[in-house]
Scaffold this motif. Sequence first.
Motif, PDB file in Angstrom:
ATOM      1  N   ALA A  19       0.848  -1.192   0.000  1.00 40.56           N
ATOM      2  CA  ALA A  19       0.000   0.000   0.000  1.00 40.56           C
ATOM      3  C   ALA A  19       0.883   1.241   0.000  1.00 40.56           C
ATOM      4  CB  ALA A  19      -0.921  -0.001   1.215  1.00 40.56           C
ATOM      5  N   THR A  20       0.469   2.243  -0.771  1.00 40.70           N
ATOM      6  CA  THR A  20       1.193   3.508  -0.849  1.00 40.70           C
ATOM      7  C   THR A  20       0.266   4.633  -0.431  1.00 40.70           C
ATOM      8  OG1 THR A  20       2.655   2.732  -2.620  1.00 40.70           O
ATOM      9  CG2 THR A  20       2.398   5.120  -2.366  1.00 40.70           C
ATOM     10  N   ALA A  21       0.759   5.490   0.481  1.00 40.61           N
ATOM     11  CA  ALA A  21       0.010   6.667   0.917  1.00 40.61           C
ATOM     12  C   ALA A  21       0.645   7.919   0.321  1.00 40.61           C
ATOM     13  CB  ALA A  21      -0.002   6.757   2.434  1.00 40.61           C
ATOM     14  N   THR A  22      -0.191   8.799  -0.187  1.00 42.57           N
ATOM     15  CA  THR A  22       0.240  10.136  -0.585  1.00 42.57           C
ATOM     16  C   THR A  22      -0.333  11.108   0.438  1.00 42.57           C
ATOM     17  OG1 THR A  22       0.252   9.501  -2.914  1.00 42.57           O
ATOM     18  CG2 THR A  22       0.209  11.853  -2.421  1.00 42.57           C
ATOM     19  N   TYR A  23       0.521  12.017   0.973  1.00 43.32           N
ATOM     20  CA  TYR A  23       0.053  12.794   2.114  1.00 43.32           C
ATOM     21  C   TYR A  23       0.856  14.077   2.269  1.00 43.32           C
ATOM     22  CZ  TYR A  23       4.196  10.976   4.508  1.00 43.32           C
ATOM     23  OH  TYR A  23       5.474  10.674   4.858  1.00 43.32           O
ATOM     24  N   ASN A  24       0.369  14.923   3.160  1.00 39.68           N
ATOM     25  CA  ASN A  24       1.059  16.144   3.541  1.00 39.68           C
ATOM     26  C   ASN A  24       1.345  16.085   5.040  1.00 39.68           C
ATOM     27  OD1 ASN A  24       0.434  17.022   0.902  1.00 39.68           O
ATOM     28  ND2 ASN A  24      -1.475  17.955   1.596  1.00 39.68           N
ATOM     29  N   ASP A  25       2.489  16.653   5.449  1.00 41.08           N
ATOM     30  CA  ASP A  25       2.749  16.822   6.868  1.00 41.08           C
ATOM     31  C   ASP A  25       3.189  18.261   7.112  1.00 41.08           C
ATOM     32  OD1 ASP A  25       5.419  17.035   6.181  1.00 41.08           O
ATOM     33  OD2 ASP A  25       5.956  15.026   6.855  1.00 41.08           O
ATOM     34  N   ARG A  26       3.574  18.576   8.323  1.00 41.04           N
ATOM     35  CA  ARG A  26       3.892  19.967   8.633  1.00 41.04           C
ATOM     36  C   ARG A  26       5.221  20.421   8.050  1.00 41.04           C
ATOM     37  NH1 ARG A  26       4.544  19.324  15.178  1.00 41.04           N
ATOM     38  NH2 ARG A  26       6.338  17.916  15.209  1.00 41.04           N
ATOM     39  N   GLU A  27       5.943  19.477   7.457  1.00 37.90           N
ATOM     40  CA  GLU A  27       7.221  19.836   6.851  1.00 37.90           C
ATOM     41  C   GLU A  27       7.163  19.924   5.336  1.00 37.90           C
ATOM     42  OE1 GLU A  27       9.882  20.757   8.529  1.00 37.90           O
ATOM     43  OE2 GLU A  27       8.792  20.455  10.410  1.00 37.90           O
ATOM     44  N   ASP A  28       6.224  19.154   4.727  1.00 36.08           N
ATOM     45  CA  ASP A  28       6.228  19.093   3.267  1.00 36.08           C
ATOM     46  C   ASP A  28       4.866  18.612   2.797  1.00 36.08           C
ATOM     47  OD1 ASP A  28       7.121  19.286   0.703  1.00 36.08           O
ATOM     48  OD2 ASP A  28       8.656  17.722   0.858  1.00 36.08           O
ATOM     49  N   GLY A  47       2.700  16.446  -0.595  1.00 38.35           N
ATOM     50  CA  GLY A  47       2.897  15.505  -1.692  1.00 38.35           C
ATOM     51  C   GLY A  47       3.886  14.408  -1.382  1.00 38.35           C
ATOM     52  N   LYS A  48       4.079  14.095  -0.107  1.00 35.02           N
ATOM     53  CA  LYS A  48       4.992  13.020   0.269  1.00 35.02           C
ATOM     54  C   LYS A  48       4.334  11.671  -0.004  1.00 35.02           C
ATOM     55  CE  LYS A  48       7.342  13.441   4.106  1.00 35.02           C
ATOM     56  NZ  LYS A  48       7.667  13.654   5.546  1.00 35.02           N
ATOM     57  N   THR A  49       5.139  10.647  -0.196  1.00 37.08           N
ATOM     58  CA  THR A  49       4.632   9.289  -0.373  1.00 37.08           C
ATOM     59  C   THR A  49       5.396   8.324   0.525  1.00 37.08           C
ATOM     60  OG1 THR A  49       6.127   8.798  -2.217  1.00 37.08           O
ATOM     61  CG2 THR A  49       3.947   9.676  -2.770  1.00 37.08           C
ATOM     62  N   ALA A  50       4.701   7.302   0.922  1.00 38.85           N
ATOM     63  CA  ALA A  50       5.326   6.225   1.698  1.00 38.85           C
ATOM     64  C   ALA A  50       4.675   4.917   1.281  1.00 38.85           C
ATOM     65  CB  ALA A  50       5.142   6.452   3.195  1.00 38.85           C
ATOM     66  N   THR A  51       5.495   3.894   1.106  1.00 37.40           N
ATOM     67  CA  THR A  51       5.016   2.594   0.638  1.00 37.40           C
ATOM     68  C   THR A  51       5.388   1.522   1.646  1.00 37.40           C
ATOM     69  OG1 THR A  51       5.237   3.254  -1.675  1.00 37.40           O
ATOM     70  CG2 THR A  51       5.109   0.891  -1.220  1.00 37.40           C
ATOM     71  N   SER A  52       4.438   0.646   1.906  1.00 40.60           N
ATOM     72  CA  SER A  52       4.672  -0.430   2.870  1.00 40.60           C
ATOM     73  C   SER A  52       5.582  -1.497   2.289  1.00 40.60           C
ATOM     74  CB  SER A  52       3.341  -1.089   3.252  1.00 40.60           C
ATOM     75  OG  SER A  52       2.847  -1.846   2.165  1.00 40.60           O
ATOM     76  N   ALA A  53       6.120  -2.305   3.161  1.00 41.07           N
ATOM     77  CA  ALA A  53       6.785  -3.530   2.715  1.00 41.07           C
ATOM     78  C   ALA A  53       5.726  -4.480   2.177  1.00 41.07           C
ATOM     79  CB  ALA A  53       7.527  -4.177   3.881  1.00 41.07           C
ATOM     80  N   PRO A  54       6.058  -5.334   1.220  1.00 42.91           N
ATOM     81  CA  PRO A  54       5.055  -6.252   0.679  1.00 42.91           C
ATOM     82  C   PRO A  54       4.625  -7.278   1.715  1.00 42.91           C
ATOM     83  CG  PRO A  54       7.221  -6.758  -0.211  1.00 42.91           C
ATOM     84  CD  PRO A  54       7.376  -5.491   0.555  1.00 42.91           C
ATOM     85  N   THR A  55       3.387  -7.697   1.594  1.00 38.10           N
ATOM     86  CA  THR A  55       2.881  -8.763   2.443  1.00 38.10           C
ATOM     87  C   THR A  55       3.414 -10.108   1.958  1.00 38.10           C
ATOM     88  OG1 THR A  55       0.943  -9.215   1.064  1.00 38.10           O
ATOM     89  CG2 THR A  55       0.730  -7.479   2.729  1.00 38.10           C
ATOM     90  N   ALA A  56       3.177 -11.124   2.738  1.00 40.28           N
ATOM     91  CA  ALA A  56       3.369 -12.488   2.233  1.00 40.28           C
ATOM     92  C   ALA A  56       2.338 -12.745   1.136  1.00 40.28           C
ATOM     93  CB  ALA A  56       3.212 -13.490   3.367  1.00 40.28           C
ATOM     94  N   ALA A  57       2.596 -13.751   0.328  1.00 43.11           N
ATOM     95  CA  ALA A  57       1.649 -14.091  -0.735  1.00 43.11           C
ATOM     96  C   ALA A  57       0.303 -14.473  -0.117  1.00 43.11           C
ATOM     97  CB  ALA A  57       2.181 -15.240  -1.585  1.00 43.11           C
TER      98      ALA A  57
END
Length: 553
Positions: A272-281, A283-293
């Motif tokens: 899963a990838t989140a696109t977001y804003n925080d108090r510093e910036d 349009g930031k993005t963060a992506t999780s590690a993949p799950t098991a199959a």
Amino acid sequence: AAVLAVPPTAPTGLKSTAEVRSVLLEWSEPDSDGGAPVLRYEYRVGRASGSFAGAWTPVGNVTSTTVSGLTAGATYYVEVRAVNSAGDGEADEVAVTLNAAPTIAGLASVVYEENVVVVVVGTYTASDGDDGDTVTLSITGGADADLFTLAGDELAFRAPPDYENPRDAGGERNVYVVVLTATDDGVPPLSGRLEVEVAVTNVEEAGTVKITAGVPRVGDTLTAILTDPDGVVVITSWQWQSAAGGDYADIAVGTAAAYMLRPSDAGKTLRATATYNDREDSGKTATSAPTAAALAVPPTAPTGLEATLGDGSAALAWSAPDSDGGAPVDRYEYRQRTSSGVFAGDWVDVGNATAATVSDLTGGETYYFEVRAVNSADGGATATVGPLTINTAPTVAGLAAPVHAENRSGGIVGPYSASDGDAGDAVTLAIVGGADADLFSIAGGGLLRFISPPDYEHPGDDGADNVYDVVLTATDDGLPPLTGRLEVTVRVTDVEEIGIVAITVMPSGAPRIGGVLTATLADPDGGVTGITWQWSAKPAAGGGYVDIADAAG
């Protein structure tokens, strides 16, 4: 003349003890007071041995004094003398070097970025102007002393500071205070002190997405959670992706923090990838590690299960389940129970067919059936049909081999009845076959009869052997309609019958004198022999018949 006193000898046992920018002088009385009591003691200080240019300082009649205002690290020479009424006595000299306090070199104000893996704040060194002194550098105070370590000359945080979660004693100021002290082993031991302020600054940090799940399974709901050390997160969008060993591809319906796994996700890893804003910036993005199959799960229940009853059987039919659970259906299975039982028997494998016929069912018994699909994960949910009561075929009661005398009036063979074990079924009794069916009828009361009385001497049966074959059936209106059958074989027997004599007149017409009457005998039993004749006449005037004497033979 009277003996005059002389000045005292030098004080004895003069010694010095260095102190902080001062020296303690101690002595004892002189060996000789010169014949007059010591009035006072005096000292003076010089910077070289034997070089005393300053004035004497009286200290009274005491044997110790402290000389202050001296310079740390300097060497001083001090001489002390006793004074009596005869004058100034001899002086004794002592030298003393004052200890210098050590100093600490290093920044007193440090700017430090948060979360730095290398936690060293700076290098600090201690020095001492006194030859031979050993200097020890240590942390001795400061509001935040417990958060620091000192290894050699490196001052470091015990753990990287976090700007968003400050731990300084000032409370969210992100200014950490620690005091360093350098202590020597001089006489007396002296210390130098440095108060260090470390101002921690913020660093733009990447967010982290974690998925709350162990090994995901089809049907599970995965939830992605975003954390960002910079805080004040405003999520603008989510996007789930899946991959089966290759590149990740967007999942069209995976646009929220929560996502329910579909059968098409089986065998794939997800992220899963989140696109977001925080108090510093923004349009930031963060992506999780993949799950098991993702694992497949058993299928849902087959759909549209129906049962069609037959004679001691039930034909089951169904359609594929709405979901195969993420793995192809390997086979379908069914099992049955009666109304008084439970589904406890073995499953019957019917392969990949979507229909099965269950045979050898007991008429009158009520059955339930369940069907499931099986994939590599396990047997799935069941579809159930029932209650289904198996129809019982009716029976025909009556003689199967009756004996019937010929020419019987009404031609009645006998009574026959139909019965059915299923409550509420209507049963119809009928003639449906047999070689001689057309010669029989059956009335509403169940009486089987010949349409015309049979004649033993002239058999009308198909075999012309006075054995008549007819088939009776009883048919109910159950589901499905069932029929009971009785083959009836009627054996016709001979009956003794009276012969018949017919007279013919020649010439034809009414008999007349001279005419010839001829008598002919007919007997249904046949085989007539030994015939004797006797003619008789009845007088016209009336009376009975009288034999004619010459009309016999």
